[in-house]
Design an enzyme around this catalytic site. Structure first.
Site, PDB file in Angstrom:
ATOM      1  N   ARG A  60      13.592   9.020  10.744  1.00 61.52           N
ATOM      2  CA  ARG A  60      14.240   8.310   9.640  1.00 61.52           C
ATOM      3  C   ARG A  60      13.541   8.542   8.301  1.00 61.52           C
ATOM      4  O   ARG A  60      14.058   8.158   7.258  1.00 61.52           O
ATOM      5  CB  ARG A  60      14.285   6.807   9.927  1.00 61.52           C
ATOM      6  CG  ARG A  60      15.138   6.418  11.111  1.00 61.52           C
ATOM      7  CD  ARG A  60      15.431   4.931  11.095  1.00 61.52           C
ATOM      8  NE  ARG A  60      14.236   4.119  11.243  1.00 61.52           N
ATOM      9  CZ  ARG A  60      13.775   3.656  12.408  1.00 61.52           C
ATOM     10  NH1 ARG A  60      14.418   3.964  13.535  1.00 61.52           N
ATOM     11  NH2 ARG A  60      12.693   2.901  12.453  1.00 61.52           N
ATOM     12  N   ARG A 111      12.310  -3.724  -7.708  1.00 57.33           N
ATOM     13  CA  ARG A 111      10.953  -3.219  -7.925  1.00 57.33           C
ATOM     14  C   ARG A 111      10.759  -2.952  -9.416  1.00 57.33           C
ATOM     15  O   ARG A 111      11.673  -2.530 -10.107  1.00 57.33           O
ATOM     16  CB  ARG A 111      10.698  -1.938  -7.129  1.00 57.33           C
ATOM     17  CG  ARG A 111      10.856  -2.087  -5.628  1.00 57.33           C
ATOM     18  CD  ARG A 111       9.866  -3.090  -5.042  1.00 57.33           C
ATOM     19  NE  ARG A 111       8.481  -2.714  -5.270  1.00 57.33           N
ATOM     20  CZ  ARG A 111       7.799  -1.881  -4.467  1.00 57.33           C
ATOM     21  NH1 ARG A 111       8.384  -1.344  -3.411  1.00 57.33           N
ATOM     22  NH2 ARG A 111       6.541  -1.602  -4.724  1.00 57.33           N
ATOM     23  N   ASN A 139       5.491   2.536  -5.830  1.00 55.87           N
ATOM     24  CA  ASN A 139       5.780   2.224  -7.223  1.00 55.87           C
ATOM     25  C   ASN A 139       4.853   2.936  -8.202  1.00 55.87           C
ATOM     26  O   ASN A 139       5.275   3.375  -9.273  1.00 55.87           O
ATOM     27  CB  ASN A 139       5.674   0.708  -7.425  1.00 55.87           C
ATOM     28  CG  ASN A 139       6.737   0.190  -8.364  1.00 55.87           C
ATOM     29  OD1 ASN A 139       7.591   0.934  -8.813  1.00 55.87           O
ATOM     30  ND2 ASN A 139       6.675  -1.095  -8.662  1.00 55.87           N
ATOM     31  N   PRO A 149       0.825  -1.208   0.000  1.00 55.16           N
ATOM     32  CA  PRO A 149       0.000   0.000   0.000  1.00 55.16           C
ATOM     33  C   PRO A 149       0.861   1.260   0.000  1.00 55.16           C
ATOM     34  O   PRO A 149       1.901   1.321   0.649  1.00 55.16           O
ATOM     35  CB  PRO A 149      -0.796  -0.119   1.298  1.00 55.16           C
ATOM     36  CG  PRO A 149      -0.801  -1.568   1.625  1.00 55.16           C
ATOM     37  CD  PRO A 149       0.517  -2.091   1.138  1.00 55.16           C
ATOM     38  N   GLU A 150       0.415   2.261  -0.752  1.00 54.22           N
ATOM     39  CA  GLU A 150       1.135   3.529  -0.785  1.00 54.22           C
ATOM     40  C   GLU A 150       0.555   4.474   0.264  1.00 54.22           C
ATOM     41  O   GLU A 150      -0.429   4.162   0.936  1.00 54.22           O
ATOM     42  CB  GLU A 150       1.087   4.100  -2.195  1.00 54.22           C
ATOM     43  CG  GLU A 150       1.620   3.090  -3.215  1.00 54.22           C
ATOM     44  CD  GLU A 150       2.208   3.698  -4.473  1.00 54.22           C
ATOM     45  OE1 GLU A 150       2.555   4.889  -4.484  1.00 54.22           O
ATOM     46  OE2 GLU A 150       2.328   2.953  -5.466  1.00 54.22           O
ATOM     47  N   LYS A 202       4.252   5.396   4.954  1.00 54.30           N
ATOM     48  CA  LYS A 202       3.579   4.103   4.941  1.00 54.30           C
ATOM     49  C   LYS A 202       3.414   3.517   6.345  1.00 54.30           C
ATOM     50  O   LYS A 202       3.203   2.310   6.496  1.00 54.30           O
ATOM     51  CB  LYS A 202       4.362   3.132   4.052  1.00 54.30           C
ATOM     52  CG  LYS A 202       4.447   3.603   2.602  1.00 54.30           C
ATOM     53  CD  LYS A 202       5.218   2.617   1.737  1.00 54.30           C
ATOM     54  CE  LYS A 202       5.311   3.115   0.299  1.00 54.30           C
ATOM     55  NZ  LYS A 202       5.992   2.152  -0.586  1.00 54.30           N
TER      56      LYS A 202
END
Length: 269
Positions: free
Chosen positions: A121, A258, A162, A2-3, A52
């Site tokens: 981060r 990816r 992606n 999931p984005e 995310k």
């Protein structure tokens, strides 16, 4: 995976349904049982997303950090709750709804310092009002790495996956392998603004749509996209199909494990 828009939709939903009231928390699978026992019957104060990552804030009792990874998902339903099905890591029950979490990469109870370390981060999230796009530009403008790699690096930019990576590069005619340090600052400003708009639309609709009105099926007469991810897109998962703008077959490659998609004519190297 999931984005970012998916996590922000979940945060909004969980805030609306569960925040501000006592909730029942359980771990039918058992892997979150000790943490669930601490939280059961406590007030869920807030839910928020960063990139995310999803955070359920229980105040002095800690914060649940969830990263769905490739296979994690929440299922939502109104009460009454039904018996657990499958490997339910965490069950949350509120006044009128309940939700089950299955298959996440992370589901852990952390303290404030640990939560701050996770956020530190991450790069700026286009969906957060406190985002500072200059932080991402500082990394991009000094890097020899490709834009395709940089946009997927969550320490550079949080929440972009992606689909958004492929589509925003296409929409701005940028070759995916262009080194970050070769990107024009004004173009970066346009890309950031476009990501903000596209991802906000994704939060509203629950799907990723990137195609301009003049390229939609209704305007061109082509068949609507048939894909489990939904949404009308230019290049994502369209390998070998004609570009919706110029007709050139869409290219595909694997970058950092990816899939990468682009139009070699609209995005010249």
């Amino acid at each position: 995976m999931p984005e970012g828009h998916t996590l922000h939709r979940l945060a909004r939903l969980h805030r609306r349904r569960y925040a501000g009231t006592e909730v029942a928390v359980a771990s039918p699978q058992g892997r979150f049982a000790a943490e669930a026992a601490v939280l059961d019957g406590q007030v869920l104060r807030d839910a928020e997303a960063y990139g995310k990552h999803l955070f359920h804030d229980y105040g002095e009792h800690g914060t649940v950090h969830v990263h769905l990874g490739l296979y994690g998902a929440f299922t939502e339903a109104p009460l009454p709750a039904t018996p657990p099905v499958g490997q339910v890591r965490m069950r949350l029950v509120g006044r009128a709804h309940w939700t089950d979490l299955r298959g996440p990469t992370r589901c852990e109870l952390l303290d404030e310092e640990q939560i701050d370390a996770i956020k530190a981060r991450l790069g700026p999230d286009p969906l957060r009002r406190d985002a500072r796009p200059d932080r991402a530009w500082e990394r991009i403008s000094r890097s020899r790495s490709s834009l395709a790699a940089l946009l997927m690096d969550q320490s550079v930019l949080a929440g972009v996956g992606n689909v958004y990576r492929a589509e925003v590069l296409f929409r701005h005619g940028v070759a995916p392998m262009l080194p970050g340090r070769s990107l024009d600052r004004a173009l970066w400003t346009e890309i950031w603004a476009d990501l903000v708009g596209l991802m906000r639309a994704g939060v509203r609709t629950g799907r990723i749509d990137t195609v301009a009105d003049e390229h939609l099926p209704e305007a061109t007469g082509r068949a609507p996209r048939q894909d489990r991810h939904g949404g009308e897109v230019y290049v994502y998962r369209r390998t070998g199909q004609p570009c919706l703008v110029c007709g050139t077959p869409v290219e595909h490659a694997v970058l950092a494990a990816r899939n990468l998609y682009w139009c070699p004519t609209c995005q010249p190297g």
